[in-house]
Scaffold this active site. Sequence first.
Site, short mmCIF file in Angstrom:
data_model
loop_
_atom_site.label_atom_id
_atom_site.label_comp_id
_atom_site.label_asym_id
_atom_site.label_seq_id
_atom_site.Cartn_x
_atom_site.Cartn_y
_atom_site.Cartn_z
N GLU A 207 0.80 -1.22 0.00
CA GLU A 207 0.00 0.00 0.00
C GLU A 207 0.84 1.27 0.00
O GLU A 207 0.31 2.35 -0.25
CB GLU A 207 -0.95 -0.01 1.21
N GLY B 220 -12.45 -3.44 2.03
CA GLY B 220 -13.48 -4.34 1.52
C GLY B 220 -14.77 -3.56 1.30
O GLY B 220 -15.24 -2.85 2.19
N ILE C 73 -12.83 -9.38 7.29
CA ILE C 73 -14.23 -9.80 7.17
C ILE C 73 -14.37 -10.75 5.99
O ILE C 73 -14.29 -10.35 4.84
CB ILE C 73 -15.16 -8.58 7.04
N MET D 97 -9.10 -2.40 8.54
CA MET D 97 -8.55 -2.73 9.85
C MET D 97 -7.78 -1.60 10.54
O MET D 97 -7.22 -1.83 11.62
CB MET D 97 -7.64 -3.96 9.73
N GLU D 98 -7.77 -0.39 9.99
CA GLU D 98 -6.97 0.68 10.60
C GLU D 98 -7.63 2.05 10.68
O GLU D 98 -7.27 2.86 11.55
CB GLU D 98 -5.64 0.87 9.83
N ASP E 195 -11.59 -5.94 -2.47
CA ASP E 195 -12.48 -7.09 -2.44
C ASP E 195 -13.86 -6.62 -2.03
O ASP E 195 -14.01 -5.59 -1.37
CB ASP E 195 -11.97 -8.15 -1.44
#
Length: 233
Positions: free
Chosen positions: A12, A78, A152, A173-174, A197
């Site tokens: 990233e 996601g 997830i 997640m952040e 995704d």
Amino acid sequence: MKVGIIGAMEQEVTLLRDQIENRQTIQRAGCEIYTGQIGGVDVALLKSGIGKVSAAMGTTLLLEHCKPDLVINTGSAGGLASTLKVGDIVVSEEVRYHDADVTAFGYEPGQMAGCPAAFVADDALIALAESCIKQLNLNAVRGLICSGDAFINGAEPLARIRATFPNVAAVEMEAAAVGHVCHLFGTPFVVVRAISDVADSESHMSFEEFLVVAAKQSTLMVNAMLQTLAKRG
């Protein structure tokens, strides 16, 4: 002006890091911060590591050591909004934790004790991101991004998040941890991520396949935002 840019993973940040002129590296507690200039704009690019604790620690180090005027959280997410597909962009209006629960004490779902229910992104930075989306002719959704220490991948967690946060646009997640720390420091922030995704039972396979696509798209957005900021002086 100095712009703080935060990504969790090597994939990233690598495209942005390669563009930094006069690059210097700060290594601290598992985090790496790369300072220099991109297109004439002073930047401090943080590779935080994955998850809320890593993001919070890295963001704190970034704000303490580099003192950016604003923060852009980039990378992958996601997609949960029905119109999002791989490579599309999600821009935060606000960020929340999807895995925090102190509702027994009267707090909202996702709200940490003593904190606001959501961490709100900066209006001017949202507008900047949206102008770049229009300029690049990208498909995007602006809305709620939810964060938690879980990838997830399955019907049950997906259903729980959608039931609790029906207007959620994306999960990762952040971002909520980044927003939380920026809120405490009084530093304006925005989350601008590309979809890697569509969160479902097969999302782990999609993520591995399309992370490179998401990294390219999110980097494209950050570059456009930096170019616009450079023109504004």
